[in-house]
Every structure is written in C-alpha cells, then in structure tokens.
Design a protein around this motif. Structure first.
Motif, PDB file in Angstrom:
ATOM      1  N   ASN A 145       0.419  -1.710   0.063  1.00 35.04           N
ATOM      2  CA  ASN A 145      -0.020   0.469   0.451  1.00 35.04           C
ATOM      3  C   ASN A 145       0.905   1.251  -0.105  1.00 35.04           C
ATOM      4  OD1 ASN A 145      -2.642   0.955  -0.438  1.00 35.04           O
ATOM      5  ND2 ASN A 145      -2.935   1.845   2.135  1.00 35.04           N
ATOM      6  N   ILE A 146       1.730   1.162  -0.842  1.00 34.31           N
ATOM      7  CA  ILE A 146       2.642   2.645  -0.438  1.00 34.31           C
ATOM      8  C   ILE A 146       3.559   2.909  -2.163  1.00 34.31           C
ATOM      9  CG2 ILE A 146       4.326   2.107   1.483  1.00 34.31           C
ATOM     10  CD1 ILE A 146       6.142   0.419  -0.232  1.00 34.31           C
ATOM     11  N   LEU A 147       3.389   3.549  -2.647  1.00 41.41           N
ATOM     12  CA  LEU A 147       4.181   4.402  -3.930  1.00 41.41           C
ATOM     13  C   LEU A 147       5.406   4.571  -3.593  1.00 41.41           C
ATOM     14  CD1 LEU A 147       0.892   6.181  -4.862  1.00 41.41           C
ATOM     15  CD2 LEU A 147       1.611   3.807  -5.975  1.00 41.41           C
ATOM     16  N   GLU A 148       6.288   4.525  -5.146  1.00 40.50           N
ATOM     17  CA  GLU A 148       8.132   5.162  -4.741  1.00 40.50           C
ATOM     18  C   GLU A 148       7.485   6.781  -5.602  1.00 40.50           C
ATOM     19  OE1 GLU A 148      12.426   4.710  -5.838  1.00 40.50           O
ATOM     20  OE2 GLU A 148      10.670   3.009  -6.532  1.00 40.50           O
ATOM     21  N   VAL A 149       7.976   8.084  -4.987  1.00 38.14           N
ATOM     22  CA  VAL A 149       7.900   9.556  -5.553  1.00 38.14           C
ATOM     23  C   VAL A 149       9.747   9.738  -5.993  1.00 38.14           C
ATOM     24  CG1 VAL A 149       7.564  11.610  -4.988  1.00 38.14           C
ATOM     25  CG2 VAL A 149       5.786   9.447  -4.949  1.00 38.14           C
ATOM     26  N   ALA A 150       9.386   9.892  -7.008  1.00 37.83           N
ATOM     27  CA  ALA A 150      11.065  10.273  -7.331  1.00 37.83           C
ATOM     28  C   ALA A 150      11.216  12.040  -7.698  1.00 37.83           C
ATOM     29  CB  ALA A 150      12.022   9.910  -7.305  1.00 37.83           C
ATOM     30  N   TYR A 151      12.041  13.407  -7.774  1.00 37.76           N
ATOM     31  CA  TYR A 151      11.707  14.144  -8.060  1.00 37.76           C
ATOM     32  C   TYR A 151      12.563  13.862  -9.082  1.00 37.76           C
ATOM     33  CZ  TYR A 151       9.467  17.745  -5.329  1.00 37.76           C
ATOM     34  OH  TYR A 151       8.801  19.180  -4.958  1.00 37.76           O
ATOM     35  N   ARG A 152      13.204  14.696 -10.307  1.00 39.33           N
ATOM     36  CA  ARG A 152      13.347  13.839 -11.271  1.00 39.33           C
ATOM     37  C   ARG A 152      14.762  14.210 -11.461  1.00 39.33           C
ATOM     38  NH1 ARG A 152      13.713  17.392 -17.194  1.00 39.33           N
ATOM     39  NH2 ARG A 152      15.198  16.343 -18.828  1.00 39.33           N
ATOM     40  N   ASP A 153      15.597  15.147 -10.946  1.00 38.36           N
ATOM     41  CA  ASP A 153      16.744  15.837 -10.335  1.00 38.36           C
ATOM     42  C   ASP A 153      17.794  14.094  -9.294  1.00 38.36           C
ATOM     43  OD1 ASP A 153      15.581  16.720  -8.602  1.00 38.36           O
ATOM     44  OD2 ASP A 153      16.402  18.729  -8.683  1.00 38.36           O
ATOM     45  N   LYS A 154      16.659  14.022  -9.122  1.00 35.42           N
ATOM     46  CA  LYS A 154      17.246  12.914  -7.848  1.00 35.42           C
ATOM     47  C   LYS A 154      17.223  13.559  -6.362  1.00 35.42           C
ATOM     48  CE  LYS A 154      18.447   9.558 -10.950  1.00 35.42           C
ATOM     49  NZ  LYS A 154      17.944  10.056 -11.638  1.00 35.42           N
ATOM     50  N   ARG A 155      16.748  14.695  -6.136  1.00 37.27           N
ATOM     51  CA  ARG A 155      17.339  15.899  -4.912  1.00 37.27           C
ATOM     52  C   ARG A 155      16.245  14.586  -4.127  1.00 37.27           C
ATOM     53  NH1 ARG A 155      13.440  20.408  -4.707  1.00 37.27           N
ATOM     54  NH2 ARG A 155      12.377  20.571  -6.588  1.00 37.27           N
ATOM     55  N   PHE A 156      14.799  14.411  -4.299  1.00 36.21           N
ATOM     56  CA  PHE A 156      14.579  14.072  -3.156  1.00 36.21           C
ATOM     57  C   PHE A 156      13.815  12.512  -4.400  1.00 36.21           C
ATOM     58  CE2 PHE A 156       9.612  13.108  -2.041  1.00 36.21           C
ATOM     59  CZ  PHE A 156      10.002  12.661  -0.913  1.00 36.21           C
ATOM     60  N   SER A 157      13.383  10.985  -2.999  1.00 39.13           N
ATOM     61  CA  SER A 157      13.469  10.063  -3.464  1.00 39.13           C
ATOM     62  C   SER A 157      12.654   9.434  -2.360  1.00 39.13           C
ATOM     63  CB  SER A 157      14.489   9.476  -3.604  1.00 39.13           C
ATOM     64  OG  SER A 157      13.489   7.672  -4.562  1.00 39.13           O
ATOM     65  N   GLU A 158      11.637   9.129  -2.265  1.00 37.61           N
ATOM     66  CA  GLU A 158      10.380   8.715  -0.903  1.00 37.61           C
ATOM     67  C   GLU A 158       9.512   7.445  -1.578  1.00 37.61           C
ATOM     68  OE1 GLU A 158       8.292  10.753   2.625  1.00 37.61           O
ATOM     69  OE2 GLU A 158      10.271  10.805   2.132  1.00 37.61           O
ATOM     70  N   LYS A 159       9.629   6.686  -0.198  1.00 38.58           N
ATOM     71  CA  LYS A 159       8.123   5.898  -0.354  1.00 38.58           C
ATOM     72  C   LYS A 159       6.945   6.402   0.855  1.00 38.58           C
ATOM     73  CE  LYS A 159       9.874   2.050  -1.895  1.00 38.58           C
ATOM     74  NZ  LYS A 159      10.402   0.286  -1.687  1.00 38.58           N
ATOM     75  N   ILE A 160       6.109   6.432   0.503  1.00 36.44           N
ATOM     76  CA  ILE A 160       4.976   7.147   0.742  1.00 36.44           C
ATOM     77  C   ILE A 160       3.409   6.357   1.042  1.00 36.44           C
ATOM     78  CG2 ILE A 160       5.355   9.326   0.289  1.00 36.44           C
ATOM     79  CD1 ILE A 160       3.115   9.730  -1.784  1.00 36.44           C
TER      80      ILE A 160
END
Length: 85
Positions: A54-69
C-alpha cells in the motif's frame, strides 16, 4: 489503470495537477527516459510489490528527493511536492 490508482489520478487532475499515466508494456527504463524527454519533474512509480504494501515511490527527476509514501497520504504528499517545486 490499476484500480486503486483511479481515485488518486482523479484527485490530482481535479486539483490542477497535470498527470501523465504511462502503462505501456515497455521497460521502466524506457518510460523514465521518455518522461525525461518530456520534462516531467516528479515521478510516481507504481509496482505490484509496492502496491501490496500500500505504498508508492515518489522521486524528483533531479533525484534530490526520493521516498516511499503511503497510498492514503499520496494525494496530499504529491500536491505538496508539486507546490514546493
């Protein structure tokens, strides 16, 4: 579209977020490359394994943020990330 994602897709669209839903039968690398060519700044990565949790992975294109929510907080989190850009 995976059944659980339709409400998230519709919520983001209704709040003015432009959403590209790529469900082509190609590798993730090809999808990421195409998203880069289009200039997509924020990716939401959906996989069967993450959906089981029940999670999604979210990431900015420039890789400054990557997290599972968590799915239940996905709309709010994504709206905040879009607005913080």
């Amino acid at each position: 579209m995976w059944a659980g994602l339709l409400p998230l897709y519709e919520e983001l669209q209704s709040r003015g977020v432009e959403v590209i839903y790529d469900d082509r039968q190609v590798s993730a690398g090809i999808m990421f490359s195409d998203a880069d060519l289009l200039g997509v700044p924020l990716r939401v990565i959906v996989s069967a394994r993450n959906l089981k949790q029940n999670i999604l992975e979210v990431a900015y294109r420039d890789k400054r943020f990557s997290e599972k929510i968590a799915m239940e907080h996905a709309a709010e989190t994504l709206l905040q990330l879009v607005n913080d850009r």
